[in-house]
Design an enzyme around this catalytic site. Structure first.
Site, PDB file in Angstrom:
ATOM      1  N   LYS A 100      80.043  21.199 -18.136  1.00 11.10           N
ATOM      2  CA  LYS A 100      79.906  22.597 -18.155  1.00 11.10           C
ATOM      3  C   LYS A 100      81.056  23.527 -17.974  1.00 11.10           C
ATOM      4  CE  LYS A 100      77.775  26.483 -16.052  1.00 11.10           C
ATOM      5  NZ  LYS A 100      77.169  27.088 -14.839  1.00 11.10           N
ATOM      6  N   GLY A 161      74.364  34.572  -9.494  1.00 10.63           N
ATOM      7  CA  GLY A 161      73.756  34.813  -7.907  1.00 10.63           C
ATOM      8  C   GLY A 161      73.224  36.316  -7.798  1.00 10.63           C
ATOM      9  N   ALA A 187      72.687  32.192 -15.336  1.00  8.87           N
ATOM     10  CA  ALA A 187      73.281  33.049 -14.399  1.00  8.87           C
ATOM     11  C   ALA A 187      72.367  34.308 -14.385  1.00  8.87           C
ATOM     12  CB  ALA A 187      74.742  33.565 -14.489  1.00  8.87           C
ATOM     13  N   GLY A 188      71.794  34.889 -13.148  1.00 10.08           N
ATOM     14  CA  GLY A 188      71.264  36.089 -13.175  1.00 10.08           C
ATOM     15  C   GLY A 188      69.535  35.869 -12.987  1.00 10.08           C
ATOM     16  N   THR A 210      71.002  29.535  -7.714  1.00 14.57           N
ATOM     17  CA  THR A 210      70.673  30.545  -6.456  1.00 14.57           C
ATOM     18  C   THR A 210      69.295  31.111  -6.378  1.00 14.57           C
ATOM     19  OG1 THR A 210      72.841  31.503  -6.668  1.00 14.57           O
ATOM     20  CG2 THR A 210      71.466  32.706  -5.506  1.00 14.57           C
TER      21      THR A 210
END
Length: 260
Positions: A100, A161, A187-188, A210
């Site tokens: 990645k 995050g 992400a998010g 996260t």
């Protein structure tokens, strides 16, 4: 339903998870087991997978015989750093080519630096890596990464995050509608409904860290995320009913009512 296929390998789970931010490796393993994820991503600059023989090794908790390890370049701010980091990871993982790529623009937003990302992707693909790439939700940049030869594009839903969910579903749809490789939201994501929305839009998978690791109960949240991804995929495959503004439609049949 069709399985998720990345670089020629099929996976049952469409949920990919990170390994950072947990209190210990035992919690990491318990959460990943609850998630059902088969691909786990590891920040080479922050997690020990053999670089330091004196420290606990993540691969003892998550052996490559049971999981597909996806080394990532979190913490890299240039193409050169990212390429060097992934070459080290490939050595540590016995030639494993799947990776990645993320090249960050600044330490505050963690937004991707797309010129450096494109430069690194080109080098890595030529070097034989199977590159899954974190990118902005820009359909033109996503197409350029696909043209370079990346095996999956991974647009952000919102900042890493942040837990803000999908802020621009329209851009994601543009990427999904034009991509010939898997599109994985990266992400998010903050909670299970965010994962469901991503899958309902037609994404091939969701990657998160996260949202699970910082939940009050990470193992329970991992289980919720597994269900959210599965429900969203089923809803996408089923095809939702059309939206009809200002148009009521009774659920029960109206023909043949008593007295009519």
């Amino acid at each position: 339903m069709h399985q998720l296929t990345i670089a020629g390998k099929a996976y049952r789970s469409r949920l990919l998870v990170g390994t950072g931010k947990y209190k210990d490796f035992a919690e990491t393993r318990a959460a990943i087991d609850a998630s059902g994820a088969e691909i786990v991503t590891v920040a080479i600059r922050r997690m020990n997978i053999g670089q330091d023989p004196s420290q606990p090794n993540l691969l003892d908790a998550l052996p490559p015989s049971q999981f597909t390890i996806l080394p990532n370049t979190a913490g890299c701010y240039s193409a050169d750093d990212a390429v060097r980091t992934l070459r080290l990871a490939r050595e540590l993982l016995d030639g494993h080519p799947l990776c990645k790529l993320e090249v960050l623009g600044d330490p505050t937003s963690l937004f991707p630096n797309m010129p450096e990302t494109l430069k690194a992707a080109e080098t890595l693909v030529k070097d034989g890596f199977h590159v899954m790439v974190y990118c902005s939700d820009d359909p033109i940049q996503a197409r350029m990464l696909e043209d370079i030869g990346c095996v999956a594009v991974m647009p952000l839903a919102s900042l890493i995050g942040s837990g803000m969910g999908i802020l621009n579903p329209w851009n994601l749809r543009l990427i999904i509608d034009n991509a010939k490789v898997p599109v994985i939201v990266d992400a998010g994501v903050g909670t299970a409904s965010d994962a469901t929305v991503a899958m309902e839009l037609g994404c091939d998978g969701v990657l998160m860290n996260t949202a699970i690791a910082h939940a009050k109960n990470p193992v329970l949240m991992a289980s919720a995320m597994k269900k959210g991804v599965e429900a969203g995929r089923e809803a996408f495959m089923a095809g939702r009913m059309p939206r009809k503004l200002y148009s009521a439609d009774p659920s029960s049949p109206t023909a043949g009512l008593i007295g009519s």
